[in-house]
Write an enzyme that holds these catalytic residues in place. Structure first.
Site, short mmCIF file in Angstrom:
data_model
loop_
_atom_site.label_atom_id
_atom_site.label_comp_id
_atom_site.label_asym_id
_atom_site.label_seq_id
_atom_site.Cartn_x
_atom_site.Cartn_y
_atom_site.Cartn_z
N GLN A 102 18.54 -37.96 30.12
CA GLN A 102 17.88 -39.32 30.78
C GLN A 102 19.16 -40.16 31.26
OE1 GLN A 102 15.69 -39.93 26.73
NE2 GLN A 102 14.17 -40.73 28.36
N ASP A 105 24.94 -41.32 34.34
CA ASP A 105 26.46 -41.31 34.19
C ASP A 105 27.15 -40.12 34.47
OD1 ASP A 105 26.25 -40.13 31.38
OD2 ASP A 105 26.01 -41.91 30.69
N HIS A 122 16.56 -38.29 35.25
CA HIS A 122 16.52 -39.60 35.89
C HIS A 122 17.47 -39.78 36.80
CE1 HIS A 122 14.19 -41.48 31.87
NE2 HIS A 122 13.48 -40.66 32.77
N CYS A 133 15.88 -40.70 55.57
CA CYS A 133 15.93 -38.97 55.83
C CYS A 133 16.07 -38.11 54.59
CB CYS A 133 16.99 -39.00 57.09
SG CYS A 133 18.59 -39.17 56.58
N CYS A 155 22.22 -45.85 56.10
CA CYS A 155 22.45 -44.35 56.22
C CYS A 155 23.09 -44.27 57.42
CB CYS A 155 21.10 -43.70 56.06
SG CYS A 155 21.28 -41.86 56.68
N CYS A 158 20.58 -42.18 60.18
CA CYS A 158 19.27 -42.71 60.66
C CYS A 158 19.03 -44.20 60.49
CB CYS A 158 18.00 -41.80 59.88
SG CYS A 158 17.89 -42.38 58.30
N THR A 196 17.95 -40.93 21.82
CA THR A 196 16.94 -41.72 22.67
C THR A 196 15.76 -42.02 21.63
OG1 THR A 196 15.12 -40.91 24.24
CG2 THR A 196 16.21 -39.13 23.06
N ASN A 221 19.59 -40.23 16.01
CA ASN A 221 19.30 -41.67 16.82
C ASN A 221 19.80 -42.69 15.79
OD1 ASN A 221 19.02 -42.91 19.26
ND2 ASN A 221 17.26 -43.73 18.25
N ILE A 239 26.35 -41.40 16.87
CA ILE A 239 26.28 -39.96 17.37
C ILE A 239 27.56 -39.35 17.39
CG2 ILE A 239 25.48 -38.86 19.43
CD1 ILE A 239 23.29 -40.99 19.62
#
Ligand code: ZN
Length: 250
Positions: A102, A105, A122, A133, A155, A158, A196, A221, A239
């Site tokens: 998710q 980075d 994501h 475009c 852009c 376009c 998560t 978690n 973690i």
């Protein structure tokens, strides 16, 4: 046996592991999560509005602010941590089938996981996309234009509105990515959800999908998650400390 040892035993038995990672694996790299106590949106609710697609598309001021935030984010200087590196070892051991993240980075790629195995559900902050475009390019090039004085660089093909290639609120996930993640969850024998809260759908739904097909479930978690009752093992704590112990592969 403690929960880390039991989780390690599940990893040892598994042949086809799907890992889902969220913000919690990157906080130890200095990247703030969004909704935690120190979260980006907790401390600055206006930033959440910036992440809404309709607001971004309709407000030049919102886009100016968004470009300044993209310049200033800690993502550019962040380094992978022990948690990311543990997942590289899992891949080297031939056990990691798919890594769904998710996070936007790019730290799993930086750590050394095979890009082909990673699904950035994501999107990524490392690319920009034209909302007219569909042209894509490296974020670094567009940030150079912002540094050089363009407040809301359009852009070059376009003149359309550029945005980071991330999924904003009000924007659908990429169907192909979601289907690939579901297929991986259906076919895995162990599903690990790491860092998560498992509160954002449809991604959180991968856990019950894997469970129904008979996969074991490990949740790592710091806080309780919305799917704890489906877990075979739950490991709480840092973690960066826990994951290397769980995926200890010889
Ligand atoms: Zn364009």
């Amino acid at each position: 046996m403690d929960e880390v040892s039991r989780a390690r035993a599940l990893v040892a038995e598994a042949h086809r592991i799907v890992v889902l990672t969220g913000a919690g694996i990157s906080t130890e790299s200095g990247i703030a999560d969004f909704r935690g106590p120190q979260g980006v949106w907790t401390k600055d609710p206006a930033a959440e509005k910036l992440a809404t697609l309709s607001h971004y598309m309709s407000s030049a001021d919102a886009r100016k602010t968004a470009w300044q935030k993209r310049l200033a984010t800690t993502v550019w200087s962040a380094e992978p941590n022990a948690g990311h590196r543990a997942l590289v070892r899992l891949e080297q051991a031939g056990k990691l089938h798919t890594l769904v993240t998710q996070n936007i980075d790019g730290l799993h790629q930086r750590a050394g996981n095979d890009r082909q195995r990673i699904i950035e559900i994501h999107g990524t902050l490392h690319e920009v996309v034209c909302m007219s475009c569909g042209d894509r390019g490296p974020m670094s090039e567009t940030l150079e234009r912002v540094r050089a004085g363009e407040e809301d660089p359009p852009c070059r093909k376009c003149n359309g509105i550029l945005k980071s290639a991330t999924i904003s609120f009000g924007q659908s996930l990429v169907l192909e990515d979601l289907q690939r993640a579901e297929q991986a969850a259906i076919r895995c024998d162990l599903f690990m959800a790491i860092g998560t809260k498992l509160s954002v759908f449809p991604v959180a739904g991968l856990v019950p999908v894997a469970k129904r097909r008979g996969a074991k479930i490990i949740i790592v978690n710091a806080e309780p998650t919305d799917m704890d009752e489906l877990a075979d093992e739950i490991v709480r704590g840092s973690i960066g400390e826990m994951l290397p112990r769980i995926v200890e592969v010889e």
